[in-house]
Design a protein around this motif. Structure first.
Motif, PDB file in Angstrom:
ATOM      1  N   CYS A 179      39.513  37.427  34.875  1.00  0.00           N
ATOM      2  CA  CYS A 179      39.096  38.680  34.736  1.00  0.00           C
ATOM      3  C   CYS A 179      38.759  39.264  36.184  1.00  0.00           C
ATOM      4  CB  CYS A 179      37.878  38.689  33.824  1.00  0.00           C
ATOM      5  SG  CYS A 179      36.709  37.520  34.065  1.00  0.00           S
ATOM      6  N   VAL A 180      40.005  39.548  36.723  1.00  0.00           N
ATOM      7  CA  VAL A 180      39.823  39.934  38.172  1.00  0.00           C
ATOM      8  C   VAL A 180      39.883  41.410  38.449  1.00  0.00           C
ATOM      9  CG1 VAL A 180      40.672  37.590  38.926  1.00  0.00           C
ATOM     10  CG2 VAL A 180      42.228  39.387  38.429  1.00  0.00           C
ATOM     11  N   GLY A 181      39.578  42.134  37.264  1.00  0.00           N
ATOM     12  CA  GLY A 181      39.593  43.708  37.446  1.00  0.00           C
ATOM     13  C   GLY A 181      41.060  44.347  36.368  1.00  0.00           C
TER      14      GLY A 181
ATOM     15  N   GLU B  30      29.669  39.071  31.641  1.00  0.00           N
ATOM     16  CA  GLU B  30      29.245  39.306  30.299  1.00  0.00           C
ATOM     17  C   GLU B  30      30.222  38.127  29.303  1.00  0.00           C
ATOM     18  OE1 GLU B  30      28.639  44.357  30.197  1.00  0.00           O
ATOM     19  OE2 GLU B  30      30.220  43.383  29.150  1.00  0.00           O
TER      20      GLU B  30
ATOM     21  N   GLY C  50      32.844  39.517  37.851  1.00  0.00           N
ATOM     22  CA  GLY C  50      32.656  40.776  37.968  1.00  0.00           C
ATOM     23  C   GLY C  50      31.900  41.233  36.539  1.00  0.00           C
ATOM     24  N   VAL C  51      31.983  42.320  36.122  1.00  0.00           N
ATOM     25  CA  VAL C  51      31.272  42.794  34.882  1.00  0.00           C
ATOM     26  C   VAL C  51      31.866  42.060  33.613  1.00  0.00           C
ATOM     27  CG1 VAL C  51      30.676  44.683  33.628  1.00  0.00           C
ATOM     28  CG2 VAL C  51      31.588  44.964  35.821  1.00  0.00           C
ATOM     29  N   ILE C  52      33.022  41.589  33.629  1.00  0.00           N
ATOM     30  CA  ILE C  52      33.723  41.119  32.193  1.00  0.00           C
ATOM     31  C   ILE C  52      33.157  39.525  32.567  1.00  0.00           C
ATOM     32  CG2 ILE C  52      35.864  40.305  31.306  1.00  0.00           C
ATOM     33  CD1 ILE C  52      36.919  43.001  31.626  1.00  0.00           C
TER      34      ILE C  52
ATOM     35  N   VAL D  37      26.300  49.704  33.774  1.00  0.00           N
ATOM     36  CA  VAL D  37      25.495  48.697  32.936  1.00  0.00           C
ATOM     37  C   VAL D  37      26.278  47.232  32.942  1.00  0.00           C
ATOM     38  CG1 VAL D  37      24.099  48.138  31.042  1.00  0.00           C
ATOM     39  CG2 VAL D  37      24.285  50.485  31.826  1.00  0.00           C
TER      40      VAL D  37
ATOM     41  N   GLU E 121      34.688  32.976  42.336  1.00  0.00           N
ATOM     42  CA  GLU E 121      34.958  34.277  42.740  1.00  0.00           C
ATOM     43  C   GLU E 121      35.225  34.344  44.125  1.00  0.00           C
ATOM     44  OE1 GLU E 121      34.067  37.604  42.128  1.00  0.00           O
ATOM     45  OE2 GLU E 121      34.652  37.932  43.794  1.00  0.00           O
ATOM     46  N   ALA E 122      36.268  35.254  44.274  1.00  0.00           N
ATOM     47  CA  ALA E 122      36.922  35.285  45.488  1.00  0.00           C
ATOM     48  C   ALA E 122      36.099  35.649  46.608  1.00  0.00           C
ATOM     49  CB  ALA E 122      38.080  36.033  45.670  1.00  0.00           C
ATOM     50  N   LEU E 123      35.180  36.841  46.649  1.00  0.00           N
ATOM     51  CA  LEU E 123      34.175  37.236  47.614  1.00  0.00           C
ATOM     52  C   LEU E 123      33.122  36.258  47.951  1.00  0.00           C
ATOM     53  CD1 LEU E 123      34.012  40.849  46.563  1.00  0.00           C
ATOM     54  CD2 LEU E 123      35.642  39.862  48.130  1.00  0.00           C
TER      55      LEU E 123
ATOM     56  N   MET F 142      35.813  52.569  36.309  1.00  0.00           N
ATOM     57  CA  MET F 142      36.499  52.384  34.937  1.00  0.00           C
ATOM     58  C   MET F 142      35.560  52.233  33.832  1.00  0.00           C
ATOM     59  SD  MET F 142      39.830  49.991  35.842  1.00  0.00           S
ATOM     60  CE  MET F 142      41.299  50.858  36.309  1.00  0.00           C
ATOM     61  N   LEU F 143      34.885  53.159  33.365  1.00  0.00           N
ATOM     62  CA  LEU F 143      33.721  53.125  32.421  1.00  0.00           C
ATOM     63  C   LEU F 143      33.998  54.166  31.215  1.00  0.00           C
ATOM     64  CD1 LEU F 143      30.612  53.171  34.777  1.00  0.00           C
ATOM     65  CD2 LEU F 143      31.774  51.265  33.576  1.00  0.00           C
TER      66      LEU F 143
ATOM     67  N   ILE G  87      37.667  33.251  35.841  1.00  0.00           N
ATOM     68  CA  ILE G  87      38.015  33.731  37.302  1.00  0.00           C
ATOM     69  C   ILE G  87      37.424  35.183  37.653  1.00  0.00           C
ATOM     70  CG2 ILE G  87      40.100  33.966  39.057  1.00  0.00           C
ATOM     71  CD1 ILE G  87      41.369  31.940  37.645  1.00  0.00           C
ATOM     72  N   GLY G  88      36.493  35.478  38.477  1.00  0.00           N
ATOM     73  CA  GLY G  88      36.207  36.752  38.738  1.00  0.00           C
ATOM     74  C   GLY G  88      34.679  36.782  38.176  1.00  0.00           C
TER      75      GLY G  88
ATOM     76  N   TYR H  13      25.945  44.186  30.412  1.00  0.00           N
ATOM     77  CA  TYR H  13      25.077  43.972  29.313  1.00  0.00           C
ATOM     78  C   TYR H  13      24.631  42.431  29.172  1.00  0.00           C
ATOM     79  CZ  TYR H  13      26.129  48.808  28.289  1.00  0.00           C
ATOM     80  OH  TYR H  13      26.042  50.137  28.307  1.00  0.00           O
TER      81      TYR H  13
HETATM   82  P1  NAD Z   1      35.611  43.686  38.048  1.00  0.00           P
HETATM   83  O1  NAD Z   1      36.132  44.541  39.142  1.00  0.00           O
HETATM   84  O2  NAD Z   1      34.035  44.111  37.656  1.00  0.00           O
HETATM   85  O3  NAD Z   1      35.264  42.507  38.680  1.00  0.00           O
HETATM   86  C1  NAD Z   1      36.425  41.666  39.126  1.00  0.00           C
HETATM   87  C2  NAD Z   1      35.961  40.345  40.032  1.00  0.00           C
HETATM   88  O4  NAD Z   1      36.981  39.414  40.419  1.00  0.00           O
HETATM   89  C3  NAD Z   1      35.500  40.692  41.472  1.00  0.00           C
HETATM   90  O5  NAD Z   1      34.136  40.481  41.774  1.00  0.00           O
HETATM   91  C4  NAD Z   1      36.553  40.591  42.466  1.00  0.00           C
HETATM   92  O6  NAD Z   1      36.066  40.306  43.697  1.00  0.00           O
HETATM   93  C5  NAD Z   1      37.015  39.074  41.609  1.00  0.00           C
HETATM   94  N1  NAD Z   1      38.274  38.845  42.034  1.00  0.00           N
HETATM   95  C6  NAD Z   1      39.322  39.446  42.278  1.00  0.00           C
HETATM   96  N2  NAD Z   1      40.472  38.750  42.518  1.00  0.00           N
HETATM   97  C7  NAD Z   1      40.062  37.488  42.453  1.00  0.00           C
HETATM   98  C8  NAD Z   1      40.720  36.286  42.490  1.00  0.00           C
HETATM   99  N3  NAD Z   1      42.192  36.421  42.889  1.00  0.00           N
HETATM  100  N4  NAD Z   1      39.940  35.254  42.391  1.00  0.00           N
HETATM  101  C9  NAD Z   1      38.592  35.335  42.359  1.00  0.00           C
HETATM  102  N5  NAD Z   1      38.043  36.336  42.075  1.00  0.00           N
HETATM  103  C10 NAD Z   1      38.679  37.505  42.151  1.00  0.00           C
HETATM  104  O7  NAD Z   1      36.597  43.474  36.849  1.00  0.00           O
HETATM  105  P2  NAD Z   1      36.433  42.877  35.607  1.00  0.00           P
HETATM  106  O8  NAD Z   1      35.215  42.187  35.554  1.00  0.00           O
HETATM  107  O9  NAD Z   1      37.781  42.488  35.266  1.00  0.00           O
HETATM  108  O10 NAD Z   1      36.308  44.242  34.621  1.00  0.00           O
HETATM  109  C11 NAD Z   1      37.253  45.234  34.706  1.00  0.00           C
HETATM  110  C12 NAD Z   1      36.700  46.862  34.792  1.00  0.00           C
HETATM  111  O11 NAD Z   1      36.293  46.890  33.328  1.00  0.00           O
HETATM  112  C13 NAD Z   1      35.442  46.845  35.348  1.00  0.00           C
HETATM  113  O12 NAD Z   1      35.566  47.346  36.506  1.00  0.00           O
HETATM  114  C14 NAD Z   1      34.620  47.673  34.745  1.00  0.00           C
HETATM  115  O13 NAD Z   1      34.908  49.198  35.155  1.00  0.00           O
HETATM  116  C15 NAD Z   1      35.299  47.781  33.288  1.00  0.00           C
HETATM  117  N6  NAD Z   1      34.100  46.906  32.425  1.00  0.00           N
HETATM  118  C16 NAD Z   1      32.755  47.534  32.194  1.00  0.00           C
HETATM  119  C17 NAD Z   1      31.914  46.882  31.486  1.00  0.00           C
HETATM  120  C18 NAD Z   1      30.479  47.466  31.485  1.00  0.00           C
HETATM  121  O14 NAD Z   1      30.304  48.694  31.708  1.00  0.00           O
HETATM  122  N7  NAD Z   1      29.663  46.885  30.857  1.00  0.00           N
HETATM  123  C19 NAD Z   1      32.154  45.651  30.904  1.00  0.00           C
HETATM  124  C20 NAD Z   1      33.306  45.085  31.110  1.00  0.00           C
HETATM  125  C21 NAD Z   1      34.356  45.674  31.774  1.00  0.00           C
END
Ligand code: NAD
Ligand code: FAD
Length: 485
Positions: A282-284, A197, A192-194, A362, A213-215, A331-332, A189-190, A364
Motif C-alpha cells: 500500500c504505497v499510494g 488502518e 501511509g493511511v492504508i 482522518v 516505510e521508505a521515508l 484522494m479522499l 509496505i508503506g 481511522y
Molecule cells: P499513502 O500515500 O497514504 O501512503 C503510502 C506510503 O507508502 C507513504 O508513506 C510512502 O512514503 C510509502 N511508500 C511509497 N513507496 C514506497 C516503497 N517503494 N517502499 C516503502 N514505502 C513506500 O497511500 P496509501 O496508504 O496507499 O493510501 C492511498 C490513498 O487512499 C491515500 O492517499 C488516501 O488518500 C486514501 N485513503 C484514505 C483513507 C482515509 O481517509 N482514512 C484511508 C485509506 C486510503
C-alpha cells in the motif's frame, strides 16, 4: 456502433465523485446518465466505486469489528468485565462487511432510480466532440452525446516492481480486506493511511505486523507533535514500523497453505530479509486515466497522469469537467463528493466554490488521528506568527470515564488576528471532534470564538474547548505555559 441518446450531463464513474455529481445534476432538473464499469461476481453492475466496494466502507467495517475484539480482549477487564474464552469468527466478520457493502451499493441504485439518473453499464471512453463510447461486458459498443461531461474515473493502487502481487499472498488493499484467516506474520509496505488502518485491523486480531516505510519521516503530512505521538502509540500497540526502508525484492516460497513471502530490504543496518505469511502493498494510488480518453478528446493529463483541471474542476475543453481521485488534491471521498456537487451546480448555473484549505484528513485507527488546515511546521516554514494551544485527553473527565486518555487536541491560531489556522488531534473520536473545528474555520472563527462557546459537560469535545482556551493561556484544567492574565 449504435448512436444513442443525447444527455444534458454524462458522468463517467459512479464512485463518491461520480454518483454524487449525477444525483445532484438530476436533482437540478438536468437529464443525466452515469456510466459505470464495475462488475460484481454475478456479472452485474456495481455502483459506489472504490469507496463503497473496496475502500472507506469495508475497511471501516473491519476496523470496527477488530476494535471490538481488541477492546474486549485488553480493555474490558479494567471495567470489571471478564471476557475469557474470547474468539473471533473471521468468515462472519467478512460476511458482515460484505453485507454492509451490498446494502450501500444497492442503495445508490435506488437513489439513481428515485432521482431519475439513467444508469449505463460498461466502460466509457471519451471521444472528440463530447461523444462518449461505452463498451458493455459482452463487447457491444454504443455511443452517447452530452452537453456536459463529468469525468470521475477515480484511482487504483500503485504496484511496485520489487513486490508484484501474488494470489492472496502478496496483495493490495483490496486483497487485505479478504484474508480468510489471521496471518501470523503480516508484512506491510508503506506506512501511509492504508498501511496503518489495515495493519491495525490484522494486528488487533493477532497478527504480528511489520511495516516497511521508505521515508525517514513518519506521516510527514501530519503535524509533528501528532505524528510523534502517533508513532509512539502504534509502537505500544505492537506495530513494528521500520522507517527509511527500501524494499528491493520479494519471493513467494513453499507450497499450498504453507506459502510464505520472503521480502528483501535495505535500511540503515544494510541488507535484511524477513519472512511473512502475507504481504500488503500500500504505497499510494494512481489516477485511472488509461483507456479513458481518445487522443483527439482534447482533455489533457498533467505530468503525473491526473486529468488537468482548474480550481472549478474544468478541463481544458469547454463543458468537460473532472472530479475526485482522478484530479489533483487529496484522494479522499469527501473531497471527491464535494467536487461532484460543485460541478453539477456550476453546470446548472450556480456558482459554488470549494474551500480546498479546509478539507479534513482522518486516519481511522484507535485512537483516531485527524487534522485540518496548516501544521505547525508549515507555518514555521512560511514565516507566519502563530499561537498554539494543546490540551491532553488525560485531563478530561469524560476521557477518563471512558478509559480513553491517550492523545491530545492541538489548535493553532494566527498570532495577530487569532484566526484558527489548523487543528490536529490524536485521540478518541478525533474524526468527529476535528469536524467542529472545520466548521469553525469555515465560519472564519478565532480561537477566542471557540473559547467563548459553551461546550456540554462532560464530553470529549471539552478537550477542543480547552485547547482553544490554551491558545491564549486560559485553559482551566491544566497549568498554562506561559501563564497569561
Ligand atoms: P499513502 O500515500 O497514504 O501512503 C503510502 C506510503 O507508502 C507513504 O508513506 C510512502 O512514503 C510509502 N511508500 C511509497 N513507496 C514506497 C516503497 N517503494 N517502499 C516503502 N514505502 C513506500 O497511500 P496509501 O496508504 O496507499 O493510501 C492511498 C490513498 O487512499 C491515500 O492517499 C488516501 O488518500 C486514501 N485513503 C484514505 C483513507 C482515509 O481517509 N482514512 C484511508 C485509506 C486510503
Ligand atoms: P472511485 O471511488 O475510484 O470511483 C471511480 C469509479 O469510476 C469506479 O467505480 C470505476 O469502476 C469507474 N470507472 C473508471 N473508469 C471508468 C470507465 N472508463 N468507464 C466507466 N467507469 C469507470 N477516503 C476517505 O475519505 N475516507 C476513508 O476512510 C477512506 N478509506 C479508504 C480505504 C481504502 C482501503 C481505500 C483504497 C481508499 C480509501 N479512501 C478513503 C479513498 C476513497 O476511496 C477515494 O478517495 C474515493 O473513492 C474517490 O472517489 P472517486 O469517485 O473519485 O473514485
Amino acid at each position: 456502433i449504435l448512436m444513442s441518446e443525447n444527455f444534458q450531463v454524462i458522468v463517467i464513474g459512479a464512485g463518491p465523485a461520480g454518483y454524487v455529481a449525477a444525483i445532484r445534476a438530476a436533482q437540478l432538473g438536468l437529464k443525466t446518465a452515469c456510466i459505470e464499469k464495475w462488475i460484481d461476481d454475478n456479472g452485474k453492475c456495481k455502483l459506489g466505486g472504490t469507496c463503497l466496494n473496496v475502500g472507506c466502507i469495508p475497511s471501516k467495517a473491519l476496523l470496527d469489528s477488530s476494535h471490538k475484539f481488541a477492546e474486549a480482549k485488553h480493555d474490558f477487564s479494567i471495567h470489571g468485565i471478564s471476557s475469557n474464552d474470547l474468539s473471533m469468527d473471521i468468515s462472519k466478520m467478512l460476511e458482515r462487511k460484505n453485507k454492509i457493502v451490498s446494502q450501500l451499493t444497492g442503495g445508490i441504485s435506488g437513489l439513481f432510480k428515485a432521482n431519475g439518473v439513467h444508469s449505463i453499464f460498461g466502460a466509457a471512453k471519451l471521444l472528440a466532440n463530447k461523444i462518449v463510447e461505452v463498451t458493455d461486458p459482452s463487447g457491444k459498443k454504443e455511443q452517447y452525446t452530452a452537453d456536459h461531461i463529468i469525468i470521475a474515473a477515480g484511482s487504483v493502487p500503485i504496484t511496485i516492481p520489487p513486490a508484484p502481487l501474488v494470489d492472496d499472498i502478496v496483495v493490495d488493499s483490496t486483497g487485505a480486506l479478504e484474508f480468510k484467516s489471521v496471518p501470523q506474520k503480516l508484512g506491510v509496505i508503506g506506512a501511509g493511511v492504508i498501511g496503518l488502518e489495515l495493519g491495525s485491523v490484522w494486528a488487533r486480531l493477532g497478527s504480528q505486523v511489520t511495516v516497511l516505510e521508505a521515508l525517514d519521516d513518519f506521516l510527514p503530512a501530519a503535524d509533528l507533535t501528532i505524528s510523534k505521538e502517533t508513532f509512539k502509540t502504534f509502537k505500544k500497540q505492537g506495530l513494528d514500523i521500520k522507517l527509511g526502508t527500501r524494499v528491493t525484492g520479494s519471493e513467494v516460497i513453499g507450497e499450498g497453505d504453507n506459502r510464505q513471502v520472503k521480502v528483501e530490504f535495505t535500511d540503515s543496518n544494510g541488507k535484511t530479509e524477513m519472512l511473512f505469511d502475507r504481504l500488503i502493498v500500500c504505497v499510494g494510488r494512481r489516477p485511472l486515466s488509461e483507456n479513458l480518453l481518445s487522443p483527439d478528446s482534447g482533455v489533457n493529463l498533467d505530468e503525473r497522469g491526473f486529468i488537468f483541471v482548474n480550481e472549478q474542476c474544468e478541463t481544458e475543453v469547454r463543458d468537460i469537467y473532472a472530479v475526485g481521485d482522478i484530479v489533483r488534491g487529496p484522494m479522499l471521498a469527501h473531497k471527491a463528493s464535494e467536487e461532484g456537487v460543485m460541478v453539477a451546480e456550476r453546470i446548472a448555473g450556480k456558482k459554488p466554490q470549494i474551500n480546498y484549505e479546509n478539507i479534513p484528513n482522518v486516519i481511522y485507527t484507535h485512537p483516531e488521528i485527524a487534522w485540518v488546515g496548516k501544521t505547525e511546521q508549515e507555518l514555521k516554514a512560511a514565516g507566519t506568527d502563530y499561537n498554539v494551544g494543546i490540551f491532553p485527553f488525560s485531563a478530561s473527565g469524560r476521557a477518563m470515564a471512558a478509559n480513553e486518555t491517550t492523545g491530545m487536541v492541538k489548535i493553532i491560531a494566527e498570532a495577530k488576528s487569532d484566526r484558527i489556522l489548523g487543528c490536529h488531534i490524536i485521540g478518541p473520536s478525533a474524526a468527529d471532534l476535528v469536524q467542529q473545528v472545520v466548521i469553525a474555520i469555515e465560519f472564519g472563527a478565532s480561537s477566542e470564538d471557540l473559547a467563548l462557546t459553551v461546550f456540554s459537560h462532560p464530553t470529549l469535545s471539552e478537550v477542543v474547548h480547552e485547547a482553544a482556551l490554551a491558545v491564549s493561556g486560559h485553559a482551566i484544567h491544566i497549568p498554562n505555559k506561559p501563564k497569561r492574565s
